[in-house]
Motif scaffolding. Structure first.
Motif, PDB file in Angstrom:
ATOM      1  N   LYS A 241       3.384   1.682   4.077  1.00 40.00           N
ATOM      2  CA  LYS A 241       3.379   0.708   5.183  1.00 40.00           C
ATOM      3  C   LYS A 241       2.335   1.074   6.224  1.00 40.00           C
ATOM      4  O   LYS A 241       1.650   0.213   6.760  1.00 40.00           O
ATOM      5  CB  LYS A 241       4.768   0.616   5.827  1.00 40.00           C
ATOM      6  CG  LYS A 241       5.662  -0.389   5.112  1.00 40.00           C
ATOM      7  CD  LYS A 241       6.991  -0.576   5.811  1.00 40.00           C
ATOM      8  CE  LYS A 241       7.963  -1.274   4.875  1.00 40.00           C
ATOM      9  NZ  LYS A 241       9.323  -0.707   4.937  1.00 40.00           N
ATOM     10  N   GLU A 242       2.244   2.346   6.503  1.00 35.65           N
ATOM     11  CA  GLU A 242       1.255   2.796   7.494  1.00 35.65           C
ATOM     12  C   GLU A 242      -0.165   2.481   7.010  1.00 35.65           C
ATOM     13  O   GLU A 242      -1.010   2.025   7.781  1.00 35.65           O
ATOM     14  CB  GLU A 242       1.409   4.296   7.744  1.00 35.65           C
ATOM     15  CG  GLU A 242       0.703   4.733   9.030  1.00 35.65           C
ATOM     16  CD  GLU A 242       0.444   6.229   9.060  1.00 35.65           C
ATOM     17  OE1 GLU A 242       1.356   7.006   8.688  1.00 35.65           O
ATOM     18  OE2 GLU A 242      -0.700   6.618   9.406  1.00 35.65           O
ATOM     19  N   LEU A 243      -0.395   2.712   5.724  1.00 35.25           N
ATOM     20  CA  LEU A 243      -1.705   2.414   5.153  1.00 35.25           C
ATOM     21  C   LEU A 243      -2.023   0.918   5.311  1.00 35.25           C
ATOM     22  O   LEU A 243      -3.130   0.538   5.690  1.00 35.25           O
ATOM     23  CB  LEU A 243      -1.717   2.815   3.670  1.00 35.25           C
ATOM     24  CG  LEU A 243      -3.066   2.879   2.977  1.00 35.25           C
ATOM     25  CD1 LEU A 243      -3.936   3.984   3.558  1.00 35.25           C
ATOM     26  CD2 LEU A 243      -2.878   3.123   1.462  1.00 35.25           C
TER      27      LEU A 243
ATOM     28  N   LEU B 280      -2.855  10.245  -0.888  1.00 33.05           N
ATOM     29  CA  LEU B 280      -1.573   9.638  -1.264  1.00 33.05           C
ATOM     30  C   LEU B 280      -1.461   9.536  -2.790  1.00 33.05           C
ATOM     31  O   LEU B 280      -0.404   9.826  -3.370  1.00 33.05           O
ATOM     32  CB  LEU B 280      -1.494   8.240  -0.634  1.00 33.05           C
ATOM     33  CG  LEU B 280      -0.142   7.718  -0.172  1.00 33.05           C
ATOM     34  CD1 LEU B 280       0.554   8.705   0.728  1.00 33.05           C
ATOM     35  CD2 LEU B 280      -0.329   6.395   0.584  1.00 33.05           C
ATOM     36  N   ILE B 281      -2.539   9.152  -3.442  1.00 32.64           N
ATOM     37  CA  ILE B 281      -2.527   9.056  -4.906  1.00 32.64           C
ATOM     38  C   ILE B 281      -2.315  10.448  -5.506  1.00 32.64           C
ATOM     39  O   ILE B 281      -1.517  10.636  -6.431  1.00 32.64           O
ATOM     40  CB  ILE B 281      -3.844   8.441  -5.431  1.00 32.64           C
ATOM     41  CG1 ILE B 281      -3.966   6.976  -4.991  1.00 32.64           C
ATOM     42  CG2 ILE B 281      -3.900   8.523  -6.961  1.00 32.64           C
ATOM     43  CD1 ILE B 281      -5.323   6.342  -5.282  1.00 32.64           C
ATOM     44  N   ALA B 282      -3.014  11.434  -4.955  1.00 33.05           N
ATOM     45  CA  ALA B 282      -2.910  12.797  -5.497  1.00 33.05           C
ATOM     46  C   ALA B 282      -1.506  13.370  -5.283  1.00 33.05           C
ATOM     47  O   ALA B 282      -0.946  14.009  -6.166  1.00 33.05           O
ATOM     48  CB  ALA B 282      -3.955  13.694  -4.854  1.00 33.05           C
ATOM     49  N   ARG B 283      -0.918  13.123  -4.113  1.00 34.42           N
ATOM     50  CA  ARG B 283       0.397  13.712  -3.825  1.00 34.42           C
ATOM     51  C   ARG B 283       1.537  12.978  -4.493  1.00 34.42           C
ATOM     52  O   ARG B 283       2.505  13.574  -4.929  1.00 34.42           O
ATOM     53  CB  ARG B 283       0.627  13.750  -2.317  1.00 34.42           C
ATOM     54  CG  ARG B 283       0.084  15.016  -1.642  1.00 34.42           C
ATOM     55  CD  ARG B 283       0.649  15.178  -0.245  1.00 34.42           C
ATOM     56  NE  ARG B 283       0.304  14.040   0.599  1.00 34.42           N
ATOM     57  CZ  ARG B 283       1.169  13.173   1.086  1.00 34.42           C
ATOM     58  NH1 ARG B 283       2.459  13.304   0.838  1.00 34.42           N
ATOM     59  NH2 ARG B 283       0.762  12.155   1.822  1.00 34.42           N
ATOM     60  N   ARG B 284       1.449  11.643  -4.551  1.00 30.70           N
ATOM     61  CA  ARG B 284       2.608  10.854  -4.997  1.00 30.70           C
ATOM     62  C   ARG B 284       2.518  10.382  -6.435  1.00 30.70           C
ATOM     63  O   ARG B 284       3.496   9.903  -6.989  1.00 30.70           O
ATOM     64  CB  ARG B 284       2.770   9.637  -4.080  1.00 30.70           C
ATOM     65  CG  ARG B 284       2.989   9.973  -2.621  1.00 30.70           C
ATOM     66  CD  ARG B 284       4.330  10.638  -2.406  1.00 30.70           C
ATOM     67  NE  ARG B 284       4.631  10.725  -0.976  1.00 30.70           N
ATOM     68  CZ  ARG B 284       5.784  11.160  -0.502  1.00 30.70           C
ATOM     69  NH1 ARG B 284       6.745  11.553  -1.326  1.00 30.70           N
ATOM     70  NH2 ARG B 284       5.986  11.223   0.798  1.00 30.70           N
TER      71      ARG B 284
ATOM     72  N   ALA C 223      10.065   8.055   2.538  1.00 25.94           N
ATOM     73  CA  ALA C 223       8.867   8.594   3.182  1.00 25.94           C
ATOM     74  C   ALA C 223       7.617   7.979   2.566  1.00 25.94           C
ATOM     75  O   ALA C 223       6.676   7.612   3.269  1.00 25.94           O
ATOM     76  CB  ALA C 223       8.843  10.112   3.042  1.00 25.94           C
ATOM     77  N   PHE C 224       7.618   7.827   1.258  1.00 20.25           N
ATOM     78  CA  PHE C 224       6.486   7.230   0.574  1.00 20.25           C
ATOM     79  C   PHE C 224       6.305   5.773   1.006  1.00 20.25           C
ATOM     80  O   PHE C 224       5.184   5.325   1.281  1.00 20.25           O
ATOM     81  CB  PHE C 224       6.688   7.348  -0.939  1.00 20.25           C
ATOM     82  CG  PHE C 224       5.556   6.773  -1.747  1.00 20.25           C
ATOM     83  CD1 PHE C 224       4.232   6.961  -1.373  1.00 20.25           C
ATOM     84  CD2 PHE C 224       5.816   6.039  -2.903  1.00 20.25           C
ATOM     85  CE1 PHE C 224       3.190   6.435  -2.124  1.00 20.25           C
ATOM     86  CE2 PHE C 224       4.780   5.512  -3.658  1.00 20.25           C
ATOM     87  CZ  PHE C 224       3.474   5.699  -3.260  1.00 20.25           C
TER      88      PHE C 224
ATOM     89  N   ASN D 274      16.376  10.005  -2.385  1.00 22.03           N
ATOM     90  CA  ASN D 274      16.050   8.775  -1.679  1.00 22.03           C
ATOM     91  C   ASN D 274      15.126   8.952  -0.473  1.00 22.03           C
ATOM     92  O   ASN D 274      14.268   8.126  -0.215  1.00 22.03           O
ATOM     93  CB  ASN D 274      17.352   8.109  -1.212  1.00 22.03           C
ATOM     94  CG  ASN D 274      17.462   6.742  -1.836  1.00 22.03           C
ATOM     95  OD1 ASN D 274      16.471   6.228  -2.351  1.00 22.03           O
ATOM     96  ND2 ASN D 274      18.638   6.156  -1.806  1.00 22.03           N
ATOM     97  N   HIS D 275      15.328  10.069   0.239  1.00 23.63           N
ATOM     98  CA  HIS D 275      14.526  10.232   1.456  1.00 23.63           C
ATOM     99  C   HIS D 275      13.048  10.380   1.135  1.00 23.63           C
ATOM    100  O   HIS D 275      12.196  10.077   1.949  1.00 23.63           O
ATOM    101  CB  HIS D 275      15.030  11.419   2.291  1.00 23.63           C
ATOM    102  CG  HIS D 275      14.720  12.747   1.688  1.00 23.63           C
ATOM    103  ND1 HIS D 275      15.550  13.349   0.766  1.00 23.63           N
ATOM    104  CD2 HIS D 275      13.670  13.579   1.852  1.00 23.63           C
ATOM    105  CE1 HIS D 275      15.014  14.506   0.396  1.00 23.63           C
ATOM    106  NE2 HIS D 275      13.877  14.666   1.033  1.00 23.63           N
TER     107      HIS D 275
END
Lengths: 240, 240
Positions: free
Chosen positions: A14-16, A70-74, A8-9, A3-4
């Motif tokens: 939200k930050e984006l 973000l796309i590459a990591r998530r 984080a994602f 869940n964490h």
């Protein structure tokens, strides 16, 4: 997935979104100030707008980079992916809005000390009010994820185009009446065109918000009050 | 990672590059035909260009989607990631070039049957030749991954801006000389502006090619023959 990590994602998303909203605020402010500067031929204010354009370019680039990482990591799917793609697209449109505000500001500097009948400015001011309203509304639609409000902006672009058409004619008439108006009116024609294009970017953003929320791309041709094919010489184009 | 996967990824990258080249070819063709249509006031040809714009929009969207899926699936690093980001950016610029060619084509339709002294067209034709050359060269630089050629395009934008400045003055003079020229010249001013903006997109693409190959973003201000701050009324703006 624990869940964490999901959380984080979510925070990253939200930050984006906050970053995009920040660029939106800056773009709105630049348009607003470029128009005030034009109305008062205020050079200082015009120079501020020109300076801010650099900031908006940097912020747009940061959003693009952050989104791609973000796309590459998530490896997000569906709505999350659309959220990120929307951030890239909207930041791109806002960066262009910043450019257009800068263009208006640069014309303010070119106008100083010239023959400027105030009546010529009224139409431009009115057009700018509508353009700015479209921009505000679509940023609001993005912030509230409100597809109806986005569609409202999308539909209203026609009104802005019609206003631009009539302003174009009016300015051309002033040019024919008195050749001393030609230089000033030409600058105003380009300012008006910049405002009309700001409206087009607001419409693009409305399409992106619609896609982000619904997953559906608005393919229907956007309503355009484009009367170019009726083709009198004094009809302007509603360019894309 | 097994070799066949790397190879598949390489193939995907190459395909993406080919897609971008295809959009480039289409954009170049649209600009070329919109200018010929303008010179001959050829309505059929102008309508072809307007139709093609839809195709370029679709192709750009496909490249964007393909690129984003590639980032999500492959999580590429360094040069590979830059290759994909470059494809997204270049396709975006080319889509805008298509819009600008369409804008020129729409003006051709608006011009039919009007008072059109041929001498007014020479300057626009000359500007268009240089703009098209910049576009061809930067697409060639992209195809050959040639950073020097890209820098050549980047540096030459100044020349296009200077030519636009002198054309703007020339057209304004014709307007002052004879009010019957005002309508036609105003359309030509906007066509010239569209060509100047095509040049700006060629410069953007040059920056992207540079970044793609070297990993370095050209931050130095692009050379601009922008004389807006010297500010006589008959000076145009080299907008962004």
């Amino acid at each position: 997935m624990p869940n964490h990590i999901v959380t984080a994602f979510d925070d990253e998303l939200k930050e984006l979104g906050r970053n995009v909203a920040e660029v939106g605020g800056l773009a709105e402010q630049m348009v607003d100030r470029s128009i005030s500067a034009l109305m008062r031929v205020d050079i200082d204010s015009a120079e501020d707008v020109i300076r801010d354009d650099r900031r908006i370019d940097d912020l747009q680039r940061e959003i693009e980079e952050k989104a791609i990482l973000l796309i590459a990591r998530r490896q997000p799917m569906a709505r999350d992916l659309r959220e990120i793609v929307a951030a890239i697209r909207i930041a791109g449109d806002l960066e262009r809005v910043g450019d257009l505000a800068k263009n208006i500001a640069k014309r303010v500097i070119a106008l100083q000390g010239q023959f400027q009948p105030p009546k010529l400015l009224h139409g431009v001011e009115h057009l700018a009010e509508l353009g700015l309203e479209q921009l505000k509304n679509v940023l609001d639609a993005y912030a509230r994820r409100d597809v109806q409000q986005a569609l409202g902006v999308w539909n209203r672009d026609e009104e802005l185009d019609a206003l631009y058409t009539s302003l174009f004619r009016e300015l051309l008439t002033y040019m024919m009446e008195d050749p001393r108006n030609i230089g000033f009116c030409t600058h105003l024609l380009f300012c008006a065109k910049n405002i009309e294009r700001i409206g087009d970017h607001a419409t693009n953003i409305a399409e992106t918000v619609h896609y982000q929320i619904t997953g559906i791309t608005l393919t229907e041709e956007r309503p355009k009050n484009d009367r170019s094919s009726t083709a009198s010489i004094d009809l302007p184009q509603t360019d894309d």
